[in-house]
Design a protein around this motif. Structure first.
Motif, PDB file in Angstrom:
ATOM      1  N   GLY A   1       0.840  -1.197   0.000  1.00 26.52           N
ATOM      2  CA  GLY A   1       0.000   0.000   0.000  1.00 26.52           C
ATOM      3  C   GLY A   1       0.870   1.239   0.000  1.00 26.52           C
ATOM      4  O   GLY A   1       1.881   1.306  -0.691  1.00 26.52           O
TER       5      GLY A   1
ATOM      6  N   ALA B   1      -0.646   2.359  -5.712  1.00 28.78           N
ATOM      7  CA  ALA B   1      -1.112   2.496  -4.330  1.00 28.78           C
ATOM      8  C   ALA B   1      -2.367   3.365  -4.267  1.00 28.78           C
ATOM      9  O   ALA B   1      -3.326   3.060  -3.565  1.00 28.78           O
ATOM     10  CB  ALA B   1      -0.004   3.112  -3.475  1.00 28.78           C
TER      11      ALA B   1
ATOM     12  N   GLN C   1     -10.292   0.497  -2.562  1.00 29.36           N
ATOM     13  CA  GLN C   1     -10.662   0.105  -1.211  1.00 29.36           C
ATOM     14  C   GLN C   1     -11.811   0.972  -0.701  1.00 29.36           C
ATOM     15  O   GLN C   1     -12.791   0.483  -0.147  1.00 29.36           O
ATOM     16  CB  GLN C   1      -9.439   0.260  -0.296  1.00 29.36           C
TER      17      GLN C   1
ATOM     18  N   ALA D   1      -5.976   2.294  -3.004  1.00 31.52           N
ATOM     19  CA  ALA D   1      -6.682   3.025  -1.939  1.00 31.52           C
ATOM     20  C   ALA D   1      -8.080   3.421  -2.408  1.00 31.52           C
ATOM     21  O   ALA D   1      -9.063   3.287  -1.684  1.00 31.52           O
ATOM     22  CB  ALA D   1      -5.879   4.261  -1.555  1.00 31.52           C
TER      23      ALA D   1
END
Lengths: 813, 345
Positions: free
Chosen positions: B21, B79, B86, B83
């Motif tokens: 991440g 990343a 997510q 994110a």
């Protein structure tokens, strides 16, 4: 009018292949709807006329007898029978093995089988009227009990259905009020002959021998002392033997829905059905002084009518009297004092024409309605009065052994020449939009048996027979021609003439707009009854003497619930609420655009109102969020939205004192000082009385909406300069109406104030006792330039001091 | 030196590889690419090299810097995407749950039907006329050719208020009022919807209050065929484009000739069924040519003007159109009934 198909077959020459249904369709298309076809009996088979030869007691049953029955097949049948009236020598209907008849108790059809009754074989069943599927109410009194006894001359072995005409079918003619000519088989014959273009045989079938000539003068005198009787004929008949009618006559009357009484009464009924002319028979010996006098009744004069009722008469009623007393109510019902009884041998037979209006009013006033009255009310054919009498005399000679030794007596007050009408064929075709040729018109008039002569090429002169009293103007003849040439011959065209602009009036547009507005607010439109009960106003707490209590009342209401015209819409909507609550629908949001009615001259004032009622929950709703019940601000918001949509500005809300509303949660709605409606929560006590939960209601007077609505639109240019926004937070005494404060802000003289909006109200901690804090957002703007800070502050300060002065408002720091 | 560069490259890329991440990403950047980072340190260490080597090694270090920067950018991009994904995943909801709905108001079916009828006739150049529900006997009966004691008054049993005043039994008095108002002017083309009252017990097919819509045309040369054409046009717009009408002779005191108008049965489309009593037709309205006496009483010379009139029961129209079997539904206002009209509102 019921018309027996068998009878119809006797009086017109029906074409091959005709059926009752096809005839019904033809009559319907010709203008006399036939909707029902009734069978005299729903259908039996295998039943014959039989003679009971011998009867012996059943060895094992008290109530059963063993009969030997001749059914015309040679060998007599052994049949066990339980009827009390079975006896040797009687003729009865006999259902043979395999016959289909009806169960006396259940009315179900069943078939006859060989059986054993208490050990004795039975090869059939002797039948009652019920078992033949006959309605015993249409048979002579007593004929429905036990076996149906047949006349001595009934031919043994003949099918009972044929013998009694049980396969007859009755056509139920739905006559419009103008076609009273078809309250007679004579009229029916003319109509069918015209519709189907077939020969009419009525006059052969119902022929009479005419007056006996060379008779001595009558021992009866007739006097007409009233102008409600145009013509009166009477005939004295002697040697009359009153008794049962032959079976064909009984069954003919039954097919027409009339019960056979005795041969004399039955003949008068038959001739009435034939000619449309009601007749009445008096017992001659009871006609005192040998005098028949037609006169108006004395006020309060009494007469016991044939139904055994004592009737108090009025001077507007016409009676048939003898020298001393009334013996019948003209055209309505005979008197018991002159009734023809079994022992009567000499009768007076009456055939007359009584005034339709007087007969109608008399019947209505006495609450009577007879077949005779029905015909007199519509007017009988004056030219058939005498013929009908002759026909009845002929039948009584045949069926009751009557003899005639004196001439009939008559009195005639007036006679009218037959009506002649011109028919202009050019105009007829222009009115109908058709192109019907003269030849066809002449042929139609011939089918109707209307005499026509040609006055000119396009104009005919038509003589209207007295039996068609409905035809009085030229247009009536257009209809005759159009209906007999077929309404389907009329083409479809569009209206000619100038173009017109279809449009709604302003009032209609406003009502439409309100209706759509109501439904877009989530309300369902309802329609409720105008007629109501005055108790509702009492329950609302409307004071005596309040104009709402002044209700228009019906002269004779059908029920207490519907006796006056409503002056308020609230009760109507409450009824809808109650209905839905009783079905567990507690969320209700409805509106009605309805009228209330207020006494005035010459007619009541009919006032349109818009009212809405909400109860339970009504909001944007999500399955997982708590429901929000409606409150005062829900109903007020709806009213505001409606008024805004109607372009109505300057609306004020002041407290209302309507007794059916919560005093702390209701308001009158004012525009320019006049009240245009009200809104609020139903008074808790009123709600309890009506057993409804917390409910909110609003009502708007549509006259006011109409007056104040401004649906014209002038678009404002978009602002070109920025606005200055200022907040105003103040402390106010707790009871200060915020709406008033906002009005004051608007009116304080801040000329560049564009809008004011409330954004917070608070009381409690940090606010001094007896005060509340209110915060407003004010927007200032000019259309021609940007305002400076100083300019805004100056106006803002003016507002602050204005509300400080008026409400004691203090700025919050 | 070259070897050092290669080692650094390998180490840096490997470290970047294992980072998860966003974590450590910034530190990695500082460590290798920062001003005091290892790549910069390499450059600084170049002072120890011979002048010949310097350019070559310099360009190698620059290559390394570029390579690590690209790797970093890609890694950072990945990343960010992770994110975002997510976040979107966390924010995902059950879209099959019911929405937050606005309350649905409805028009009353009779109002909806009247509006539709009005619109059809507005398009034919008609206007909408109205009159009082409490009416004088004179307008409700006499001037419609129904004198006192006329047997046809039996057809309409009446609620009287006084001897001369009554609850109108039909919308026809509006015809009379309109003609009197127009004072002989033509053309007259109106429809008149409204409530009427008769002394009937309320049941599935009768209502003491119901709704009618009257139509009236008066002009020179109005023909019965125009009546047929007008009603045909109406029926096709109101019911459906395939339907048809027929005329049957009838009687009304205020029209001559009079007709009963039948519509092709809406249930069986004319095949014949129980509803139409196997005739294929159902009665929908009464009509006719305005009776000369009615014209005359209203001040129109019947030799010069003719007209047609028709009257239909709105409840009947609504019942046929929406398949309603009980007339009481219209006045009981059960929400389960009313809410069904949401698509008509």
């Amino acid at each position: 009018m019921k018309a027996s198909y068998r009878w119809i077959q006797e009086i017109v020459e029906l074409p091959e292949g005709m059926t009752p249904e096809r005839l019904g369709e033809a009559l319907t298309n010709g203008g006399i709807p036939v909707e029902a076809f009734e069978k005299l009996s729903p259908g039996i088979s295998g039943v014959v006329v039989a003679r009971v030869l011998d009867v012996i007691q059943h060895p094992n049953a008290d109530k059963l007898r063993i009969c030997s029955v001749d059914t015309g097949d040679g060998e007599p049948l052994q049949i066990v029978c339980g009827a009390a009236n079975v006896a040797a020598g009687v003729k009865v209907p006999c259902a043979k093995i395999g016959a289909a008849v009806f169960d006396r108790h259940s009315g179900e059809k069943f078939s006859i089988k060989k059986s054993k009754l208490r050990g004795v074989e039975s090869h059939g069943m002797l039948c009652s009227a019920d078992e033949l599927g006959l309605d015993s109410k249409l048979l002579p009194k007593g004929a429905g009990e036990g076996l149906l006894l047949l006349p001595e001359d009934a031919p043994v072995g003949e099918e009972i259905a044929r013998y009694m005409g049980l396969d007859d079918i009755t056509l139920e003619l739905e006559l419009t009020p103008n076609r009273s000519d078809c309250l007679s088989m004579r009229g029916v014959a003319h109509e069918i002959a015209a519709v189907l273009n077939i020969p009419n045989r009525f006059y052969q079938a119902a022929s009479t021998t005419g007056t006996d000539v060379g008779l001595s003068a009558s021992d009866l005198k007739v006097e007409i002392q009233s102008d409600a009787c145009q013509v009166y004929f009477a005939q004295v008949l002697e040697d009359v033997k009153v008794g049962p009618s032959p079976i064909w006559l009984q069954m003919r009357l039954a097919a027409e829905g009339i019960r056979s009484i005795n041969n004399v009464v039955d003949v008068t009924n038959l001739v009435m059905l034939e000619w449309g002319q009601p007749l009445h028979a008096f017992d001659y010996d009871q006609v005192q002084g040998g005098l028949i006098r037609v006169r108006m009744a004395g006020e309060g004069e009494e007469l016991v009518t044939l139904d055994g009722q004592s009737r108090k008469l009025a001077s507007t009623m016409q009676v048939i009297a003898d020298q001393n007393r009334a013996i019948g109510i003209a055209g309505v019902m005979g008197g018991e004092n002159s009734e023809v009884r079994d022992a009567t041998t000499k009768i007076v037979l009456e055939s007359a024409s009584f005034d339709p209006r007087v007969t109608r009013r008399t019947g209505k006033a006495l609450g009577l309605s007879s077949e005779a009255q029905k015909r007199f009310e519509k007017g009988v054919d004056p030219t058939a009065v005498q013929t009908a009498l002759h026909r009845a005399v002929d039948l009584l000679k045949q069926l009751a052994g009557a003899t005639v030794s004196t001439s009939p007596v008559s009195q005639q007050l007036s006679s009218t020449d037959p009506l002649s009408l011109s028919i202009d064929l050019g105009r007829m075709n222009r009115v109908l939009g058709t192109d019907i040729a003269k030849k066809e018109v002449l042929s139609i008039l011939k089918r109707l048996e209307f005499e026509a002569v040609e006055k000119s090429d396009q104009v005919l002169l038509v003589t209207i027979p007295a039996r068609r009293s409905d035809i009085t103007i030229e247009e009536d003849l257009y209809e005759e021609v159009a209906r007999l040439s077929g309404y389907d011959q009329i083409p479809m065209t569009f209206l000619q003439g100038g173009v017109t602009q279809g449009h709604l009036t302003r009032g209609q547009k406003i009502r439409r707009k309100l209706r759509h507005l109501g439904s877009s607010l989530g309300l369902s439109e309802v329609w409720t009854y105008t007629l109501t009960h005055p108790k509702w106003l009492e329950e609302m707490g409307v004071a005596e003497g309040d104009p709402l209590r002044d209700q228009v009342a019906l002269l004779s209401p059908m029920s207490d619930e519907r006796q006056v015209l409503r002056t308020a819409l609230l009760p109507s909507l409450i009824e809808v609420l109650q209905h839905n609550l009783s079905r567990k629908h507690t969320d209700l949001a409805i509106f009605e655009i309805g009228k209330t009615y207020h006494p005035s001259n010459p007619l009541p004032i009919e006032k349109w109102s818009f009212s809405l009622l909400i109860s339970g929950t009504l909001s944007m709703r999500h399955a997982l969020e708590p429901k929000k019940p409606v409150d005062f601000f829900t109903v007020k918001g709806m009213v505001q939205t409606i008024l805004e949509r109607m372009g109505i500005e300057g609306v004020r809300y002041v407290r209302s004192d309507k007794p059916w509303l919560h005093p702390g949660r209701s308001a009158r709605i004012l525009v320019k000082g006049s009240e245009i409606g009200y809104l609020g929560e139903l008074h808790p006590e009123t709600a309890d009385r009506w057993e409804v939960p917390e409910t909110y209601y609003a009502e708007l007077d549509l006259r006011a909406i109409f007056e104040f609505a401004n649906l014209e639109l002038q678009v404002e240019p978009l602002p070109r300069f920025p606005a200055s926004e200022r907040d105003l937070a103040v402390l106010l005494p707790i009871g200060t109406p915020i709406g008033d404060v906002m009005d004051t802000i608007r009116e304080a003289g801040a000329s560049d104030l564009e809008s004011v909006a409330l954004f917070d109200i608070y009381q409690g901690a940090q606010v001094p006792e007896g005060k509340k804090s209110a915060a407003f957002s004010l927007i200032y703007r000019r259309s021609d330039r940007t305002l400076t800070d100083e300019e805004v502050s100056k106006q803002h300060d003016r507002i602050v001091s204005s509300i400080a002065e008026q409400y004691g408002a203090e700025l919050r720091k | 030196m070259q070897e050092e560069i290669l080692k650094l490259r390998e180490r840096a890329l490997q470290e970047l590889q294992v980072l998860e991440g966003n974590e450590g990403l910034a530190e990695w950047k500082v460590r290798y690419l920062g001003k005091k980072g290892e790549v910069t340190a390499l450059l600084r260490g170049m002072g120890a090299l011979s002048p010949e080597e310097r350019p070559r090694v310099g360009s190698l270090v620059n290559e390394l810097r570029e390579e690590l920067e690209t790797a970093y950018d890609q890694r950072e991009q990945r990343a960010k995407e992770a994110a975002r994904n997510q976040r979107l995943q966390n924010e995902s909801i059950d879209i099959t749950l019911p929405g937050r709905t606005l309350p649905l108001g409805t028009l009353h079916p009779l109002a909806a039907v009247i509006e539709e009828i009005e619109d059809i006739f507005l398009g034919l150049g008609f206007t909408v006329a109205e009159g009082p529900e409490v009416e004088l006997e004179q307008y409700n009966f006499e001037m419609l050719n129904l004198p006192k004691d006329h047997p046809a008054r039996d057809m309409q049993d009446t609620f009287y208020i006084t001897e001369e005043m009554l609850m109108r039994t039909q919308t026809s008095p509006v015809q009379v009022r309109t003609l009197l108002e127009r004072q002989g002017q033509v053309p007259v083309r109106i429809i008149c919807p409204g409530k009427v009252y008769r002394r009937d017990d309320d049941d599935a097919t009768h209502s003491h209050m119901f709704t009618q819509c009257e139509g009236l045309v008066v002009d020179r040369n109005v023909r019965m065929s125009d009546l047929k054409g007008t009603l045909y046009s109406f029926a096709r717009h109101f019911f459906n484009e395939e339907t048809n009408i027929r005329f049957r002779p009838s009687f009304f005191p205020f029209t001559e000739p009079s007709v009963e108008v039948d519509l092709v049965c809406v249930h069986c489309k004319g095949e014949g069924c129980r509803i139409c009593k196997h005739t294929g037709w159902i009665e929908i309205l009464g009509a006719g040519m305005v009776h000369p006496r009615v014209l005359e009483m209203a001040g129109y010379d019947p030799r010069e003007y003719t007209g047609f009139a028709f009257g239909m029961g709105i409840e009947r129209m609504a019942m046929l159109k929406f398949g309603i079997d009980n007339i009481r539904n219209f006045y009981v206002n059960d929400v389960r009934f009313l809410s069904q009209f949401k698509v008509r509102s």
